[in-house]
Every structure is written in C-alpha cells, then in structure tokens.
Design an enzyme around this catalytic site. Structure first.
Site, PDB file in Angstrom:
ATOM      1  N   ILE A  28       0.834  -1.208   0.000  1.00 16.83           N
ATOM      2  CA  ILE A  28       0.000   0.000   0.000  1.00 16.83           C
ATOM      3  C   ILE A  28       0.871   1.261   0.000  1.00 16.83           C
ATOM      4  O   ILE A  28       0.568   2.246  -0.680  1.00 16.83           O
ATOM      5  CB  ILE A  28      -0.949  -0.022   1.227  1.00 16.83           C
ATOM      6  CG1 ILE A  28      -1.968  -1.165   1.064  1.00 16.83           C
ATOM      7  CG2 ILE A  28      -1.652   1.309   1.411  1.00 16.83           C
ATOM      8  CD1 ILE A  28      -2.840  -1.434   2.287  1.00 16.83           C
TER       9      ILE A  28
ATOM     10  N   TYR B 122      -2.843  -6.361  17.165  1.00 15.88           N
ATOM     11  CA  TYR B 122      -3.058  -5.596  15.924  1.00 15.88           C
ATOM     12  C   TYR B 122      -4.377  -4.826  15.976  1.00 15.88           C
ATOM     13  O   TYR B 122      -4.434  -3.629  15.665  1.00 15.88           O
ATOM     14  CB  TYR B 122      -3.034  -6.579  14.753  1.00 15.88           C
ATOM     15  CG  TYR B 122      -3.145  -5.945  13.377  1.00 15.88           C
ATOM     16  CD1 TYR B 122      -2.050  -5.311  12.789  1.00 15.88           C
ATOM     17  CD2 TYR B 122      -4.327  -6.014  12.636  1.00 15.88           C
ATOM     18  CE1 TYR B 122      -2.140  -4.751  11.516  1.00 15.88           C
ATOM     19  CE2 TYR B 122      -4.426  -5.464  11.371  1.00 15.88           C
ATOM     20  CZ  TYR B 122      -3.328  -4.838  10.817  1.00 15.88           C
ATOM     21  OH  TYR B 122      -3.431  -4.286   9.559  1.00 15.88           O
TER      22      TYR B 122
ATOM     23  N   ASP C 184      14.460   2.287  10.700  1.00 18.39           N
ATOM     24  CA  ASP C 184      13.447   1.569  11.473  1.00 18.39           C
ATOM     25  C   ASP C 184      12.839   2.586  12.435  1.00 18.39           C
ATOM     26  O   ASP C 184      13.530   3.102  13.322  1.00 18.39           O
ATOM     27  CB  ASP C 184      14.127   0.416  12.231  1.00 18.39           C
ATOM     28  CG  ASP C 184      13.159  -0.316  13.132  1.00 18.39           C
ATOM     29  OD1 ASP C 184      12.067   0.219  13.424  1.00 18.39           O
ATOM     30  OD2 ASP C 184      13.498  -1.436  13.555  1.00 18.39           O
TER      31      ASP C 184
HETATM   32  P1  NAD Z   1       3.318  -4.425   3.826  1.00 17.48           P
HETATM   33  O1  NAD Z   1       3.842  -5.421   4.800  1.00 17.48           O
HETATM   34  O2  NAD Z   1       3.346  -4.718   2.375  1.00 17.48           O
HETATM   35  O3  NAD Z   1       4.028  -2.997   4.065  1.00 17.48           O
HETATM   36  C1  NAD Z   1       4.299  -2.446   5.332  1.00 17.48           C
HETATM   37  C2  NAD Z   1       5.624  -1.705   5.247  1.00 17.48           C
HETATM   38  O4  NAD Z   1       5.900  -1.115   6.518  1.00 17.48           O
HETATM   39  C3  NAD Z   1       6.760  -2.644   4.902  1.00 17.48           C
HETATM   40  O5  NAD Z   1       7.472  -2.186   3.764  1.00 17.48           O
HETATM   41  C4  NAD Z   1       7.616  -2.621   6.143  1.00 17.48           C
HETATM   42  O6  NAD Z   1       9.010  -2.764   5.910  1.00 17.48           O
HETATM   43  C5  NAD Z   1       7.282  -1.240   6.730  1.00 17.48           C
HETATM   44  N1  NAD Z   1       7.622  -1.186   8.148  1.00 17.48           N
HETATM   45  C6  NAD Z   1       7.337  -2.133   9.068  1.00 17.48           C
HETATM   46  N2  NAD Z   1       7.908  -1.795  10.240  1.00 17.48           N
HETATM   47  C7  NAD Z   1       8.555  -0.626  10.046  1.00 17.48           C
HETATM   48  C8  NAD Z   1       9.350   0.193  10.874  1.00 17.48           C
HETATM   49  N3  NAD Z   1       9.613  -0.133  12.144  1.00 17.48           N
HETATM   50  N4  NAD Z   1       9.900   1.316  10.351  1.00 17.48           N
HETATM   51  C9  NAD Z   1       9.672   1.636   9.053  1.00 17.48           C
HETATM   52  N5  NAD Z   1       8.937   0.901   8.217  1.00 17.48           N
HETATM   53  C10 NAD Z   1       8.382  -0.230   8.712  1.00 17.48           C
HETATM   54  O7  NAD Z   1       1.837  -4.101   4.308  1.00 17.48           O
HETATM   55  P2  NAD Z   1       0.614  -3.436   3.538  1.00 17.48           P
HETATM   56  O8  NAD Z   1      -0.350  -4.507   3.283  1.00 17.48           O
HETATM   57  O9  NAD Z   1       1.080  -2.572   2.435  1.00 17.48           O
HETATM   58  O10 NAD Z   1       0.006  -2.548   4.720  1.00 17.48           O
HETATM   59  C11 NAD Z   1       0.214  -1.147   4.865  1.00 17.48           C
HETATM   60  C12 NAD Z   1      -0.643  -0.647   6.011  1.00 17.48           C
HETATM   61  O11 NAD Z   1      -2.019  -0.962   5.761  1.00 17.48           O
HETATM   62  C13 NAD Z   1      -0.295  -1.296   7.349  1.00 17.48           C
HETATM   63  O12 NAD Z   1      -0.389  -0.332   8.371  1.00 17.48           O
HETATM   64  C14 NAD Z   1      -1.365  -2.347   7.509  1.00 17.48           C
HETATM   65  O13 NAD Z   1      -1.590  -2.659   8.868  1.00 17.48           O
HETATM   66  C15 NAD Z   1      -2.556  -1.680   6.866  1.00 17.48           C
HETATM   67  N6  NAD Z   1      -3.563  -2.638   6.388  1.00 17.48           N
HETATM   68  C16 NAD Z   1      -3.303  -3.534   5.395  1.00 17.48           C
HETATM   69  C17 NAD Z   1      -4.309  -4.429   4.973  1.00 17.48           C
HETATM   70  C18 NAD Z   1      -4.109  -5.439   3.867  1.00 17.48           C
HETATM   71  O14 NAD Z   1      -5.055  -6.183   3.579  1.00 17.48           O
HETATM   72  N7  NAD Z   1      -2.961  -5.522   3.238  1.00 17.48           N
HETATM   73  C19 NAD Z   1      -5.553  -4.400   5.585  1.00 17.48           C
HETATM   74  C20 NAD Z   1      -5.782  -3.485   6.596  1.00 17.48           C
HETATM   75  C21 NAD Z   1      -4.790  -2.605   6.987  1.00 17.48           C
END
Ligand code: NAD
Length: 440
Positions: A213, A346, A255
C-alpha cells in the site's frame, strides 16, 4: 497476487461451474487511478433524483455540470446521485423507494451511487426518516455489489451543500476512483478555502513506502505532483531506492522504532520545509491468540503501529513542521473495527488510530488541516499473502464485491483525502473494504 476465481468466472464455462457449485462470481471492477483532472465526471452519464423534494439542490446540479457530467436522458446511468435531504417523512421515504427502484433498472454495471442526507434535523420523526436513508444505502450497496457497483452516503452538515463542496464529493464518490469503497456513510462538513501555496510542490511523507500500500500511495501522490519522502526499514533500502528513482522522490531508510529514527525523520522533513501530506502507513502483524502471545509480539506491534505514529506527530508538532492546511492519514484496518481472532495486539493498535484521528482533528483544524483514518479490508499485498489459504479465501469473498481490493484502491482513497476537495472530511474513518461484512 492472482485472484484465480475472478479470472475463471469471466469465461462462460467458469461461470457455469461457479453457478453449479454456488460459488461467488465477482466481476472485474471499473477503476480510475490516474492524476486528478478538472472534470472528473467527464464522459459519465449522470442522473440526479430528489425524493421528497421538488428538484435536486441547485448547487448539486451545478456541481455535476462543473465536473463535466452529462445528463443520462433515458439511457444507462453511470452515476446516480440521490438528493435525499428532503427525506423527512414517510411519504418522502416512499418516494425514495419508488424513484430509486426506477433508476436501478438503468444503473450501468460498475455504476456509482452517492446519496446525500442532511444533519439539519427539526424533529425526532425527521431524524428517523433521514437516518432511514443510511440503512437504505447500505442495503442497496449489498444488492448491487455483485455487478461491481457501489453506493455510499454523505450526511451534509450545516453549510456543506455549496457547489464547490458537492463537486469535491462527486470527484471521488461519483466516479471509478472509489471502486472498492461501498456501503459507507460519512459526515460532510462545511468546506473552507484550501490553503495552497502555489509556489512550491507539496511535500508528502509516506512511511512503510516499500510495502504494497505504501509504494502504491507514494506513486499516486507523485502523480499529483507531490515531492514524496519515502520511509522504510534499512532492509528495504533496495526497493525504496528503485521507487524514489521512479517517482523522483527522496528516501529515508530507518526503522521507526529504533533510537534516533524519529530525529532523523524530523531532520529530513525540515530540509523539505515541512510536510503537507503525512501518511502513517508502516504497520506489522504478529498474530497469535492472546493466551499464547508473547510480550515481544505485543510490544513489536504497538511500537510500529501506534507508538511510532504518536512520537512522529509529537515531534512534528513541536517543530511546527506540519504545514498550514496539512492532511494527515493513518492506516487503520477493518480488524480495528471488527476485531479479529489472533490479533488482539493488531486490532488494539488499529482501533487506537480511530480514537486518535477523532481526537486530533481539532488540533489540525486550527491550522486548516484534516486528519482521517483509512481502514482497508482485504487488500492483495504481501501482508495478506502470508495468510493461510482458507483464511485468505474467506477474507477475499466476505464483502459485497466478492473480491479483494488492490493497493492502488487504498492509494486512491488516500489521494482523495489529500486532495483539496476532501477538506470537509476530518476525524473520520474511510473504509476501503468493498463493504466488508466484518464490522459492518
Ligand atoms: P506491507 O507489509 O506490504 O508494508 C508495510 C511496510 O511497513 C513494509 O514495507 C515494512 O518494511 C514497513 N515497516 C514495518 N515496520 C517498520 C518500521 N519499524 N519502520 C519503518 N517501516 C516499517 O503491508 P501493507 O499490506 O502494504 O500494509 C500497509 C498498512 O495498511 C499497514 O499499516 C497495515 O496494517 C494496513 N492494512 C493492510 C491491509 C491489507 O489487507 N494488506 C488491511 C488493513 C490494513
């Protein structure tokens, strides 16, 4: 990730099998995901109805024209706008039933419905009838989802029915930009003149920008001419570099839970002269039932999903680096609304963000800005790819559109919240979930 069923049922043979086995038959969604244009309704046939009133609000008709919409005449309707601000008694609700029923016959596959109701209530009976419109829209959205169509409603607050304000709403809810947003009811307040500094490109900051995302959001905001600062963990430096090369942005590999990381981020923002669009997207899961969850699993999720956001905002506020008119967007989740077994950590962190945006809206408002949460449902990313097969398949289908959303669907909602027309939305949750049955 491929949704095999979605492809399979596009062929007559696949459809036959799906019918026999009583499987869902999702249709490919009509999407629009390019930079904003002046006339978002251009090329769309629009029908406006006004049950309970003699005619739709003049400002609504003007907004449709201003956005380039063409009257549908007797032909198919791609955007149906229901001015339900006059639905204040049972006769008006009866008119809603009759007029919407007629309009439904003409709604094109993938059509968009936007209903407008009012917060200007005189009596309890009026409040009941206006509220009835919300239930009507939610139910209708569930019926039309199988055709890839959507329906949403806005509750107009006092002063929110100006032409400019309604045009802003139509740009997203009346078009294919909101392809994966359905069954939502949001409060739409009075618009104000946006604070735009024409001299410089707006600066956006996206955390977790190397993920599904996050990367889609960085790309989408860059399309709107923003300079994007992309932040992600050092281990993601390579994809982060590729992304920033592609969109001409800058990067910070850090991080966000590590000591000194927030200082680094604040310094980077200072070098860019503040931030105009702040997207708190970085997030992690560490799923386990409460009985078996370790303290480190609880702490890790809280550190990334909540503590880092609070720390970043506190420091940006202290350094006055959120520019006038700034838009802040926090990535929550349907899991934060409905709760999810195995996700107490979460769900708590994502519910926290809903409370946070509601309370922080007043602070941003003082500077002409807004803050909202975006709550994705099932989105096809690395995070959902890690789910067990059956859980993944259930997540994908448990919504009115019978399919998962894409990172670009979420990015489009974020781009909307970051756009001038979305100023009337603040302190709220915009769900991008295809009207998920969870938490509905
Ligand atoms: P993803 O795992 O593809 O991306 C998350 C990114 O956050 C990763 O690139 C990761 O390296 C980065 N990250 C994690 N910890 C970090 C830190 N300490 N410092 C800096 N960067 C950090 O996940 P996504 O599916 O793209 O999700 C993005 C957001 O949307 C998240 O907050 C997730 O909870 C939320 N979300 C996703 C979904 C889904 O279905 N994919 C649904 C609901 C909510």
């Amino acid at each position: 990730m491929t949704d095999r069923l979605l492809h399979f049922v596009q062929h007559p043979f696949g459809r036959r099998i799906a019918r026999l086995l009583n499987l869902p038959q999702p249709v490919p969604l009509l999407r629009r995901q390019n930079a904003w244009v002046d006339e978002e309704l251009a090329g769309r046939s629009v029908l406006a109805i006004a049950p309970g009133s003699t005619a739709p609000l003049p400002s609504l008709l003007a907004a449709i024209v201003a956005q380039g919409g063409t009257p549908s005449g007797d032909g198919p309707v791609r955007t149906l706008v229901i001015d339900a601000t006059g639905c204040r008694d049972l006769a008006a609700l009866r008119a809603l039933f009759e007029q919407a029923q007629l309009a439904m016959v003409r709604l094109a596959p993938g059509g968009r419905i936007l209903a407008l109701t009012s917060a200007g209530v005189m009596s309890a009976a009026e409040a009941a009838c206006l509220h009835a419109v919300q239930g009507f829209v939610r139910a209708l959205a569930k019926e039309i989802g199988r055709r890839g169509a959507t329906a949403n409603a806005l509750v107009l607050q006092e002063g929110a029915a100006s032409m400019e304000s309604l045009a802003g709403a139509l740009r997203f809810f009346g078009t294919d930009r909101s392809a994966y947003v359905s069954g939502q009811v949001l409060s739409w307040r009075k618009d104000i003149e946006p604070t735009i500094d024409e001299e410089r490109a707006p600066v956006a900051l996206v955390t977790g920008a190397a993920g599904g995302i996050g990367a889609a959001t960085a790309r989408r905001l860059a399309l709107d001419g923003m300079r994007v600062l992309c932040v992600d963990v050092p281990a993601a430096r390579q994809p982060l570099e590729a992304l920033t090369r592609e969109i001409g942005g800058s990067l910070l590999a850090a991080d966000l839970t590590a000591p000194g990381a927030v200082d680094e981020l604040v310094d980077a923002v200072r070098r860019l002269q503040g931030v105009d669009v702040l997207v708190h997207n970085a997030g992690i899961t560490r799923d386990r039932t409460l009985a078996r969850m370790s303290p480190s699993e609880w702490d890790a999720v809280m550190a990334v999903n909540l503590a880092a956001i609070l720390a970043i905002d506190a420091r940006l506020d202290e350094a006055a680096l959120l520019n006038a008119g700034a838009r802040e967007i926090c990535l929550s989740s349907i899991s934060g609304i409905a709760g999810n077994a195995g996700q107490t950590n979460y769900s708590a962190s994502k519910a926290a963000l809903i409370g946070y945006v509601g309370a922080r809206a007043a602070t941003l408002d003082e500077r002409g800005g807004t803050i909202n949460a975006v709550a994705p449902g099932f989105i096809e990313t690395a995070m959902t790819r890690r789910m067990p097969l059956m859980v993944r398949e259930a997540g994908r289908r448990l919504n009115a559109l019978k399919q998962g959303g894409t990172p670009a669907d979420v990015a489009e909602a974020i781009a909307f919240l970051a756009s001038p027309g979305a100023h009337p939305l603040t302190g709220q949750v915009l769900r991008v979930c295809g009207q998920s049955l969870l938490g509905a």
